[in-house]
Write an enzyme that holds these catalytic residues in place. Structure first.
Site, PDB file in Angstrom:
ATOM      1  N   HIS A 450       0.815  -1.215   0.000  1.00 30.45           N
ATOM      2  CA  HIS A 450       0.000   0.000   0.000  1.00 30.45           C
ATOM      3  C   HIS A 450       0.851   1.270   0.000  1.00 30.45           C
ATOM      4  O   HIS A 450       0.330   2.379  -0.177  1.00 30.45           O
ATOM      5  CB  HIS A 450      -0.934   0.009   1.218  1.00 30.45           C
ATOM      6  CG  HIS A 450      -2.236   0.701   0.968  1.00 30.45           C
ATOM      7  ND1 HIS A 450      -2.379   1.748   0.086  1.00 30.45           N
ATOM      8  CD2 HIS A 450      -3.478   0.501   1.495  1.00 30.45           C
ATOM      9  CE1 HIS A 450      -3.632   2.166   0.080  1.00 30.45           C
ATOM     10  NE2 HIS A 450      -4.319   1.429   0.926  1.00 30.45           N
ATOM     11  N   ASP A 454      -2.606   1.707  -4.444  1.00 33.32           N
ATOM     12  CA  ASP A 454      -3.845   1.956  -3.709  1.00 33.32           C
ATOM     13  C   ASP A 454      -4.857   0.842  -3.986  1.00 33.32           C
ATOM     14  O   ASP A 454      -4.752   0.103  -4.963  1.00 33.32           O
ATOM     15  CB  ASP A 454      -4.435   3.308  -4.103  1.00 33.32           C
ATOM     16  CG  ASP A 454      -3.547   4.468  -3.667  1.00 33.32           C
ATOM     17  OD1 ASP A 454      -2.906   4.353  -2.604  1.00 33.32           O
ATOM     18  OD2 ASP A 454      -3.486   5.474  -4.402  1.00 33.32           O
TER      19      ASP A 454
END
Length: 477
Positions: A450, A454
């Site tokens: 992450h 995304d």
């Protein structure tokens, strides 16, 4: 006599652990016959004998880590009938313990005390100093029992012009561990050749630091000073486990491969921000195509057709559409790779390894299946080369082969994503609005970093994989 050395197993590998000798001293060995097994931070493999002859000496014991090009044994000429030459495995006679002779007694002379002796009047006599016998490793005190030898103090590190200390040449692995675990190498004692710090020295230092941390009592546990007029009875030492309880446990050291897997997994979780998204995929078209073609495919290629090459081909198409999944993070920079090298996780008897299919985008389903079978077979027979487990840019793990529906795989560093494939199962599903039908379905679990990717982008990637699989139209024969 021919020296057997620890081979260079890759450009970045500077040491290896000799895990097992396949021959004993005095046994005959043929040229290119497997002689010993080694384990590195990349791969476990068998090392062949450089010449034919008789293994006359073993200089490095099993479980020892040594630098590359170190001599680990010697092979001599002969047919194996002669007795082996004395080696590191030959038992040495135990040293004889000799007690020191007492010092000669000087005649007693009645003289007045000197100034130095006056100051010592009333002080207890000093304890006898240990005398080390040259015949054994244990020091002795006159009139006492042998005491364990004290470990010699580590040699002082040489100061460098920049104020740092020299620990000997450092391997990339040692530098990497020091950087990741924030270790000051000036505090680590090197036991390698020339004072070089090895991976084992780093691990020993980390273990000692952890032991000090957990053994130190917390403020709430600090013993309070006894009040005046009161005394505190000494606490009895904790009793050992009863024999019946001790018989219920078994302790054994982790294998070298298990230790390396543990290091890589902890490092990956510490490095990347792991998030997993799971998507359900209808594999009915693939399943029917596979059923129609598997007999002819087996006859033509000599191996079975599985679901994994289809998923691999679909992942390659998704990587083409979203190249950020074929990248890595270097500080504050993103490194994009031109080649698509897919790592395929292979379960071994005692661990896991991830060999790499290079240029996977240049192969069709049959070529991908051939590469998967070849790499998995050689991984389980310890025939992989270090270069075949390096350079991966994206990984796939097929936990569905063991019946798992879905899982949350750990990213294979320095990659930024890994795709997990669940078992393909026939289930009742809603199709064409309100109709119920039997469909072959599987769950794909994408774990991504992450820091770079995304959730929305990860879901788009999975939808691309899903679309390719559910609308498959390419010919596989």
């Amino acid at each position: 006599m021919t020296d057997v050395v620890m081979p260079q197993m890759g450009e970045s590998i500077v040491e290896g652990t000799l895990t097992r000798w396949l021959k004993k001293p005095g046994e005959k060995v043929e040229r290119d016959e497997p002689l010993f097994e080694i384990s590195t931070d990349k791969v476990d493999t068998e090392i062949p004998s450089p010449v034919a002859g008789v293994l006359s000496e073993i200089l490095v014991q099993e479980g020892t880590t040594v630098a590359i090009n170190s001599i680990v044994g010697r092979i001599g000429e002969g047919n194996g009938a002669s007795a082996p030459v004395a080696s590191a495995t030959t038992a040495q006679p135990a040293p004889q313990e000799t007690k020191p002779e007492p010092p000669p007694q000087s005649p007693s002379v009645d003289v007045g005390p000197s100034a130095a002796s006056k100051s010592a009047i009333g002080a207890p006599p000093p304890p006898p100093q240990p005398v080390v016998s040259s015949a054994g490793p244990y020091p002795f005190t006159p009139g006492g029992e042998p005491q364990p030898a004290q470990a010699p103090a580590p040699p002082a590190a040489a100061a460098q012009p920049d104020g740092s200390e020299e620990q000997g040449p450092l391997s990339p692995l040692v530098r990497k561990m020091a950087r990741e675990y924030n270790i000051d190498l000036a505090h680590v004692r090197g036991t390698g050749a020339g004072g070089r710090i090895t991976k084992q020295d780093i691990e020993a230092y980390m273990s000692s630091q952890a032991a000090q941390t957990y053994s130190a009592p917390s403020p709430a546990q600090q013993p309070s000073a006894p009040q005046a007029g009161t005394s505190r009875a000494p606490q009895a030492p904790s009793a050992p486990l009863p024999l019946a309880e001790a018989a219920k446990i078994r302790t054994e050291p982790m294998s070298t491969m298990r230790q390396k897997i543990a290091e890589h997994m902890v490092m990956s979780k510490h490095t990347s921000a792991h998030v997993t998204t799971v998507h359900r995929v209808d594999m009915t078209k693939i399943a029917k195509l596979r059923d129609r073609s598997k007999t002819e495919f087996q006859a033509r290629n000599g191996f079975s057709l599985t679901f994994l090459p289809f998923v691999t081909a679909a992942a390659v198409e998704a990587i083409r559409a979203f190249p950020i999944f074929n990248a890595s993070i270097d500080g504050k920079n993103i490194v994009y790779y031109r080649d698509i090298n897919i790592g395929i996780a292979v379960a071994l008897e005692n661990g896991l390894i991830v060999p790499v299919i290079r240029n996977a985008d240049e192969k069709n389903v049959a070529g991908l299946q051939r590469s998967i079978v070849d790499l998995a077979t050689r991984a389980r027979s310890r025939q992989l080369k270090p270069d075949e487990v390096a350079g991966g840019t994206f990984s796939i793990t097929n936990f569905g082969s063991f019946g798992s529906i879905f899982a949350t795989p750990v990213i294979n560093q320095p990659q930024v994503a890994i795709l997990g494939v669940g078992a393909v199962e026939k289930v009742a599903a809603v199709v064409d609005g309100d109709a119920i039908a039997i469909r072959s379905q599987a769950h794909l679990a994408l774990t991504f970093d992450h820091r770079l990717i995304d959730g929305a982008l990860a879901d788009q990637f999975c939808q691309k994989v899903k679309s390719v699989l559910e609308n498959w139209s390419a010919n596989i024969l």
